[in-house]
Design an enzyme around this catalytic site. Sequence first.
Site, mmCIF file in Angstrom:
data_model
loop_
_atom_site.group_PDB
_atom_site.id
_atom_site.type_symbol
_atom_site.label_atom_id
_atom_site.label_comp_id
_atom_site.label_asym_id
_atom_site.label_seq_id
_atom_site.Cartn_x
_atom_site.Cartn_y
_atom_site.Cartn_z
ATOM 1 N N PHE A 1 0.812 -1.217 0.000
ATOM 2 C CA PHE A 1 0.000 0.000 0.000
ATOM 3 C C PHE A 1 0.857 1.284 0.000
ATOM 4 O O PHE A 1 0.751 2.131 -0.900
ATOM 5 C CB PHE A 1 -0.924 -0.099 1.219
ATOM 6 C CG PHE A 1 -1.467 1.169 1.768
ATOM 7 C CD1 PHE A 1 -2.101 2.097 0.958
ATOM 8 C CD2 PHE A 1 -1.377 1.429 3.139
ATOM 9 C CE1 PHE A 1 -2.633 3.266 1.497
ATOM 10 C CE2 PHE A 1 -1.905 2.575 3.678
ATOM 11 C CZ PHE A 1 -2.521 3.503 2.853
ATOM 12 N N TYR B 1 5.807 -6.764 16.956
ATOM 13 C CA TYR B 1 5.868 -5.856 15.804
ATOM 14 C C TYR B 1 6.533 -4.537 16.189
ATOM 15 O O TYR B 1 7.424 -4.032 15.478
ATOM 16 C CB TYR B 1 4.445 -5.607 15.285
ATOM 17 C CG TYR B 1 4.342 -4.483 14.285
ATOM 18 C CD1 TYR B 1 4.867 -4.616 13.002
ATOM 19 C CD2 TYR B 1 3.718 -3.285 14.614
ATOM 20 C CE1 TYR B 1 4.776 -3.579 12.083
ATOM 21 C CE2 TYR B 1 3.616 -2.250 13.700
ATOM 22 C CZ TYR B 1 4.152 -2.401 12.440
ATOM 23 O OH TYR B 1 4.066 -1.376 11.534
ATOM 24 N N ARG C 1 -8.016 -6.670 21.352
ATOM 25 C CA ARG C 1 -6.932 -7.427 20.738
ATOM 26 C C ARG C 1 -5.677 -7.370 21.608
ATOM 27 O O ARG C 1 -5.328 -6.295 22.114
ATOM 28 C CB ARG C 1 -6.621 -6.795 19.379
ATOM 29 C CG ARG C 1 -6.604 -7.713 18.248
ATOM 30 C CD ARG C 1 -6.560 -7.029 16.915
ATOM 31 N NE ARG C 1 -5.618 -5.924 16.818
ATOM 32 C CZ ARG C 1 -5.416 -5.245 15.702
ATOM 33 N NH1 ARG C 1 -6.075 -5.555 14.608
ATOM 34 N NH2 ARG C 1 -4.562 -4.263 15.673
ATOM 35 N N ASP D 1 -2.730 -4.480 21.677
ATOM 36 C CA ASP D 1 -3.340 -3.230 21.216
ATOM 37 C C ASP D 1 -2.972 -2.062 22.130
ATOM 38 O O ASP D 1 -2.812 -2.232 23.334
ATOM 39 C CB ASP D 1 -4.864 -3.395 21.273
ATOM 40 C CG ASP D 1 -5.529 -3.023 19.969
ATOM 41 O OD1 ASP D 1 -4.882 -3.144 18.921
ATOM 42 O OD2 ASP D 1 -6.706 -2.618 20.008
HETATM 43 C C1 UD2 Z 1 -0.295 -0.250 14.526
HETATM 44 C C2 UD2 Z 1 0.425 1.115 14.603
HETATM 45 C C3 UD2 Z 1 0.434 1.750 13.207
HETATM 46 C C4 UD2 Z 1 1.026 0.795 12.164
HETATM 47 C C5 UD2 Z 1 0.216 -0.512 12.213
HETATM 48 C C6 UD2 Z 1 0.743 -1.591 11.270
HETATM 49 C C7 UD2 Z 1 -0.218 1.885 16.866
HETATM 50 C C8 UD2 Z 1 -0.962 2.889 17.653
HETATM 51 N N1 UD2 Z 1 -0.313 1.984 15.515
HETATM 52 O O1 UD2 Z 1 -1.621 -0.002 14.144
HETATM 53 O O2 UD2 Z 1 1.181 2.959 13.242
HETATM 54 O O3 UD2 Z 1 2.387 0.580 12.409
HETATM 55 O O4 UD2 Z 1 0.280 -1.079 13.521
HETATM 56 O O5 UD2 Z 1 0.399 -1.315 9.977
HETATM 57 O O6 UD2 Z 1 0.471 1.028 17.393
HETATM 58 N N2 UD2 Z 1 -9.692 -3.037 14.944
HETATM 59 C C9 UD2 Z 1 -11.039 -3.327 15.053
HETATM 60 N N3 UD2 Z 1 -11.611 -4.094 14.084
HETATM 61 C C10 UD2 Z 1 -10.924 -4.613 13.016
HETATM 62 C C11 UD2 Z 1 -9.528 -4.322 12.930
HETATM 63 C C12 UD2 Z 1 -8.955 -3.535 13.914
HETATM 64 O O7 UD2 Z 1 -11.698 -2.891 16.000
HETATM 65 O O8 UD2 Z 1 -11.516 -5.308 12.177
HETATM 66 C C13 UD2 Z 1 -9.100 -2.164 15.977
HETATM 67 C C14 UD2 Z 1 -7.812 -2.697 16.595
HETATM 68 O O9 UD2 Z 1 -8.089 -3.555 17.674
HETATM 69 C C15 UD2 Z 1 -7.150 -1.384 17.026
HETATM 70 C C16 UD2 Z 1 -7.598 -0.382 15.945
HETATM 71 O O10 UD2 Z 1 -8.737 -0.959 15.326
HETATM 72 O O11 UD2 Z 1 -7.616 -0.953 18.273
HETATM 73 C C17 UD2 Z 1 -6.548 -0.152 14.875
HETATM 74 O O12 UD2 Z 1 -6.062 -1.411 14.444
HETATM 75 P P1 UD2 Z 1 -5.127 -1.550 13.147
HETATM 76 O O13 UD2 Z 1 -4.768 -2.997 13.006
HETATM 77 O O14 UD2 Z 1 -5.730 -0.848 12.002
HETATM 78 O O15 UD2 Z 1 -3.833 -0.706 13.522
HETATM 79 P P2 UD2 Z 1 -2.923 -0.603 14.888
HETATM 80 O O16 UD2 Z 1 -3.468 0.481 15.736
HETATM 81 O O17 UD2 Z 1 -2.632 -1.945 15.455
#
Ligand code: UD2
Length: 320
Positions: A12, A142, A271, A274
Amino acid sequence: MPKYLVTGAAGFIGRSIAAALLKRGQTVRGIDNFITGKRANLAGLEAMEFLEADLADPDACRHACAGVEIVFHEAALASVPRSVADPASTNRNCVDATLNLLLAAREAGVRRLVYAGSSSAYGDAPTLPKHEEMSPNPISPYAVAKLAGEHYMRAFTRVYGLETVVLRYFNVFGPYQDPTSHYSGVLAVFCRKMLAGEQPTIFGDGEQSRDFTYIDNVVEGNLLAAAAPAEKVAGQMMNLATGARITLNQTFAILCELTGYRGQPAYAAPRSGDIRHSLADIRRAQDLLGYRPAVDFREGLRRTVEWCRATPGPPSVAPP
Ligand code: UD2
């Protein structure tokens, strides 16, 4: 010989940077191993020289870096839950790959390497906004892997004089983000699902917040980081974000307006690994690069939904 190398060029962010460079008439080489990159993302990038190869292979790194002046290192297994399920793969594709690339870049005489860092490095420290002076506190494999790459960058500038610039991305989203994996970013999944009339799942209570950053801002930040004077940016690390945060529940409500989805979200257990809240202080990137996020969250989301509508893609998957 191409001037630029983009790693993760079928992913992406990588394909978006490559597209911007080609649009500016630059010569570009891309490399991807298709673990998470997609061949379909190479459409429109035909002018790019493309290598299907793995950065875990030192010879592939040497081949990729030959003759190049500037590298954008976007290749990674970008997912917290994926790293929780399989930390060894994350380490191989983030840490080993990054060290191999740095060694090859040094050997080939690459001038500058711009590295995709992650906001996950800040971990769960309650301080908001997150600023670069804060101690890192990675809480997932990660985050550890992406942070290790940052340390390697600084060390290679200090000991070998390779100009490295670390951009700590905050939850990047936009067109071309893959919605099809269990490990896909939340907005890619929600946009596709809600447009298809499918119920999205929020992990936790939905009150977690993120500094979601539209892809065009990230591309612009990278181009600025590549062009900035070495005395300002070499060996530096800075946040690259919007500088505003929004909860998942609020995001869901905006997406209902944009997609026409009428249902409620499902809620599931939070998760593992998280982070609760994430918000960037973006003053350092403003000072060092002249960076300003030109596209705000809502406009970015509108463009993303429009793109999904216009680009029939694979269906998104249900969470595991
Ligand atoms: C982390 C990093 C981001 C980037 C990414 C990897 C943080 C704050 N951010 O993102 O910068 O490096 O990893 O590409 O650490 N969620 C739902 N439903 C879904 C999917 C996700 O509720 O179907 C929630 C998830 O539990 C989280 C939020 O959405 O609280 C964001 O999740 P994500 O996987 O989009 O990104 P995140 O924050 O782990």
